[in-house]
Design an enzyme around this catalytic site. Structure first.
Site, PDB file in Angstrom:
ATOM      1  N   CYS A 235       0.861  -1.347  -0.015  1.00  0.00           N
ATOM      2  CA  CYS A 235       0.191  -0.038   0.007  1.00  0.00           C
ATOM      3  C   CYS A 235       0.990   1.200   0.053  1.00  0.00           C
ATOM      4  O   CYS A 235       1.029   2.192   1.079  1.00  0.00           O
ATOM      5  CB  CYS A 235      -1.005   0.018   1.119  1.00  0.00           C
ATOM      6  SG  CYS A 235      -2.016  -1.489   1.415  1.00  0.00           S
ATOM      7  N   LYS A 241       6.804   7.021   2.030  1.00  0.00           N
ATOM      8  CA  LYS A 241       7.400   6.143   2.759  1.00  0.00           C
ATOM      9  C   LYS A 241       8.546   5.303   1.904  1.00  0.00           C
ATOM     10  O   LYS A 241       9.324   4.778   2.075  1.00  0.00           O
ATOM     11  CB  LYS A 241       6.444   5.119   3.420  1.00  0.00           C
ATOM     12  CG  LYS A 241       5.917   5.975   4.455  1.00  0.00           C
ATOM     13  CD  LYS A 241       4.496   5.218   5.151  1.00  0.00           C
ATOM     14  CE  LYS A 241       3.712   6.313   5.888  1.00  0.00           C
ATOM     15  NZ  LYS A 241       2.852   7.040   5.104  1.00  0.00           N
ATOM     16  N   ASP A 256       0.684  -1.289  -4.965  1.00  0.00           N
ATOM     17  CA  ASP A 256      -0.230  -0.560  -4.691  1.00  0.00           C
ATOM     18  C   ASP A 256      -1.324  -0.964  -5.752  1.00  0.00           C
ATOM     19  O   ASP A 256      -0.941  -1.329  -7.085  1.00  0.00           O
ATOM     20  CB  ASP A 256      -0.114   1.042  -4.690  1.00  0.00           C
ATOM     21  CG  ASP A 256      -1.113   1.848  -4.063  1.00  0.00           C
ATOM     22  OD1 ASP A 256      -0.903   2.107  -2.819  1.00  0.00           O
ATOM     23  OD2 ASP A 256      -2.344   1.859  -4.301  1.00  0.00           O
ATOM     24  N   ASP A 282      -3.590  -5.954  -6.302  1.00  0.00           N
ATOM     25  CA  ASP A 282      -4.112  -5.937  -5.045  1.00  0.00           C
ATOM     26  C   ASP A 282      -3.410  -6.740  -4.100  1.00  0.00           C
ATOM     27  O   ASP A 282      -3.152  -7.913  -4.358  1.00  0.00           O
ATOM     28  CB  ASP A 282      -5.498  -6.758  -5.272  1.00  0.00           C
ATOM     29  CG  ASP A 282      -6.603  -6.618  -4.073  1.00  0.00           C
ATOM     30  OD1 ASP A 282      -5.946  -6.631  -2.962  1.00  0.00           O
ATOM     31  OD2 ASP A 282      -7.815  -6.931  -4.101  1.00  0.00           O
ATOM     32  N   CYS A 351      -2.789   6.341   9.211  1.00  0.00           N
ATOM     33  CA  CYS A 351      -3.095   7.845   9.724  1.00  0.00           C
ATOM     34  C   CYS A 351      -4.497   7.941  10.194  1.00  0.00           C
ATOM     35  O   CYS A 351      -5.167   9.020   9.643  1.00  0.00           O
ATOM     36  CB  CYS A 351      -2.743   8.821   8.410  1.00  0.00           C
ATOM     37  SG  CYS A 351      -3.639   8.442   6.836  1.00  0.00           S
TER      38      CYS A 351
HETATM   39  C1  LIG Z   1      -2.357   5.564   3.331  1.00  0.00           C
HETATM   40  S1  LIG Z   1      -2.315   5.090   1.652  1.00  0.00           S
HETATM   41  C2  LIG Z   1      -0.738   4.870   1.454  1.00  0.00           C
HETATM   42  C3  LIG Z   1       0.309   5.741   1.469  1.00  0.00           C
HETATM   43  C4  LIG Z   1       1.629   5.815   1.194  1.00  0.00           C
HETATM   44  N1  LIG Z   1       2.191   4.558   2.046  1.00  0.00           N
HETATM   45  C5  LIG Z   1       2.561   6.928   1.305  1.00  0.00           C
HETATM   46  O1  LIG Z   1       3.478   7.037   2.239  1.00  0.00           O
HETATM   47  O2  LIG Z   1       2.710   7.793   0.330  1.00  0.00           O
HETATM   48  C6  LIG Z   1      -3.050   3.752   1.342  1.00  0.00           C
HETATM   49  C7  LIG Z   1      -2.934   3.113  -0.048  1.00  0.00           C
HETATM   50  O3  LIG Z   1      -3.660   1.715  -0.226  1.00  0.00           O
HETATM   51  C8  LIG Z   1      -3.843   1.424  -1.463  1.00  0.00           C
HETATM   52  N2  LIG Z   1      -4.433   0.056  -1.435  1.00  0.00           N
HETATM   53  C9  LIG Z   1      -5.831   0.066  -0.763  1.00  0.00           C
HETATM   54  N3  LIG Z   1      -6.308  -1.174  -0.826  1.00  0.00           N
HETATM   55  C10 LIG Z   1      -5.461  -1.708  -1.386  1.00  0.00           C
HETATM   56  C11 LIG Z   1      -4.967  -3.550  -1.640  1.00  0.00           C
HETATM   57  N4  LIG Z   1      -6.031  -4.283  -1.501  1.00  0.00           N
HETATM   58  N5  LIG Z   1      -3.834  -3.716  -2.397  1.00  0.00           N
HETATM   59  C12 LIG Z   1      -3.043  -2.589  -2.618  1.00  0.00           C
HETATM   60  N6  LIG Z   1      -3.078  -1.279  -2.340  1.00  0.00           N
HETATM   61  C13 LIG Z   1      -4.026  -0.993  -1.734  1.00  0.00           C
HETATM   62  C14 LIG Z   1      -4.492   2.633  -1.940  1.00  0.00           C
HETATM   63  O4  LIG Z   1      -4.367   2.808  -3.166  1.00  0.00           O
HETATM   64  C15 LIG Z   1      -3.535   3.862  -1.395  1.00  0.00           C
HETATM   65  O5  LIG Z   1      -2.697   4.139  -1.943  1.00  0.00           O
END
Ligand SMILES: C[S@@+](CC[C@H](N)C(=O)[O-])C[C@H]1O[C@@H](n2cnc3c(N)ncnc32)[C@H](O)[C@@H]1O
Length: 420
Positions: A235, A241, A256, A282, A351
């Site tokens: 994610c 990060k 992601d 996913d 967050c």
């Molecule tokens: C909190 S944000 C991540 C922020 C990132 N870690 C950063 O520091 O910039 C959560 C991310 O999870 C991704 N996401 C949500 N469900 C997901 C899944 N089942 N598999 C992969 N990515 C997923 C979303 O697209 C989103 O970009």
């Protein structure tokens, strides 16, 4: 009809607020759809919509105080009044300008009523609203979870636009930047700027010397052990990060599911000259050929910790949303354990200011996974203003570093799989 100066910005603010409050969009995505506006009008529209969202319950109470019959919650007249009053309180717009731009928004509707209510309130004089109330449900939840002082701090913080935090690959670059700009280094590889102006105009943007990242958001990656060679950022987009990890001596794989967010991650890596392997998938069914020395799971969540920058999160994060996202967090955490080497470290972060997405997730996980334990931060891993909880995780609440401009709300825990 003669054109009224500043009207396109107010009209766009009205549309943005409708998209956010009635259709559940983020303010960023609502702002994207108004991109055809002139730059100055676009900036003003976003600023006005933001000021309304920072003070909505207090603005509504004020409007109600001038009415015999309360206006329906979703009426255009109420929204136009919110927009006009928020400009006076938050942006110090002159009264003649806010009245002149409010009335055409209700042409063909209750123009006289809006004019009358605005006139009454402006004659009375508006309160400062520098510690406005949060939505009732949010205040109740946070008072129960964290206590009244945290709610008071959150009220103080929501009224102000937060400072800008920048992350750097190395500490020497961060310190040189702080010296050159008068910024404040509050942690290694970090600089805080107040009143920074547009980020693209700051020194070093084009050369990719830094990236924008709230200081609290930089904490999880600081808990990935330096010795971990292969690191998975699950994610990962838009990649704050990933860039921290890639700036260390790790081989980083970033997963992601969102192509558009990964595109931003790719652009961020290009700009900073950092490297990571990017995977669009996913995480729940992505298969990896290898296991990882460490995994960072920055799980999707209600994002209520980001209310200073995105006040609309407080209106989107209803209990059902929090429940759904905590279910996904449990599944992602479970999935992460299958990708981790024996003795590997798994950092879980959100967050969010909701314990159901932080403390409860980790408590439940530990009770069903006796092979894992919490590894609290070691000396120097996290900045010294972070005091870990006695359970070993770190909870960042409104109120921390308040006089320096505060932090986003965050939860972070490092789990290690014990060697068998
Ligand atoms: C909190 S944000 C991540 C922020 C990132 N870690 C950063 O520091 O910039 C959560 C991310 O999870 C991704 N996401 C949500 N469900 C997901 C899944 N089942 N598999 C992969 N990515 C997923 C979303 O697209 C989103 O970009």
């Amino acid at each position: 009809m003669p054109s009224v100066e500043g009207l396109p910005a107010r009209r766009a603010a009205l549309q943005m607020l409708d998209a956010v409050l009635r259709r559940g969009h983020t303010l960023d995505s609502a702002a994207q759809s108004a991109k055809s506006l002139k730059l100055a009008d676009h900036g003003l529209a976003v600023a006005i919509a933001g000021e309304v969202l920072r003070r909505l319950p207090d603005l509504d109470a004020l409007i109600d105080s001038a009415m015999r019959q309360p206006l329906p919650d979703d009426s255009k007249a109420r929204m136009v009044l919110r927009i006009a009053l928020a400009q006076k309180v938050g942006l110090h717009t002159p009264e003649h300008a806010l009245v002149a731009t409010a009335l055409p928004l209700v042409d063909g509707g209750p123009r006289r009523l809006v004019h009358g209510v605005l006139g009454t309130l402006l004659r009375r004089g508006l309160p400062a609203m520098d510690a406005p109330r949060l939505p009732d449900g949010v205040e109740q939840r946070w008072r129960k979870a964290w206590g009244g002082d945290v709610v008071t701090s959150a009220r103080m913080q929501i009224s102000k636009r937060p400072p800008l935090d920048l992350s750097f690959a190395g500490d020497a670059e961060a310190l040189a930047f702080a010296n050159a700009t008068g910024g404040q280094p509050l942690a290694p590889r970090h600089v805080r700027l107040n009143d920074a102006g547009p980020v693209t105009e700051l020194p070093g943007f084009g050369e990719g010397r830094w990236w924008v990242q709230d200081l609290a958001a930089s904490l999880p990656a600081r808990l990935i052990p330096e010795s971990a060679r292969e690191v998975l950022d699950l994610c990962a987009a838009p990649g704050g990060k990933t860039m921290q990890l890639a700036a260390g001596a790790h081989e980083v794989t970033s997963v992601d599911q969102s192509e558009s967010r990964l595109k931003r991650l790719r652009e961020n890596l290009e700009r900073t000259g950092l490297e990571a392997k990017l995977v669009a998938a996913d995480a729940l069914d992505w298969k990896s050929e290898k296991e990882f020395d460490a995994i960072l799971l920055d799980a999707p969540c209600s994002a209520t910790g980001t209310f200073r920058r995105h006040p609309e999160v407080l209106y989107r994060a209803r209990p059902g949303i929090i429940r759904d996202s905590s279910q996904l967090q449990r599944q992602l955490l479970e999935r992460a354990t299958a990708l981790l080497k024996p003795s590997g470290s798994l950092v879980y972060a959100v967050c969010s200011l909701e314990p159901e997405e932080g403390e409860t997730i980790i408590d439940d996980f530990l009770s069903t996974h006796p092979e894992f334990e919490i590894a609290p931060p070691r000396d120097g891993e996290l900045p010294n203003f972070v005091t870990p909880d006695e359970r070993g995780w770190s909870r960042i609440l409104p109120g921390l570093l308040e006089s320096e401009g505060g932090l986003d709300g965050f939860f972070v825990a490092r789990l290690v799989r014990m060697a068998t």
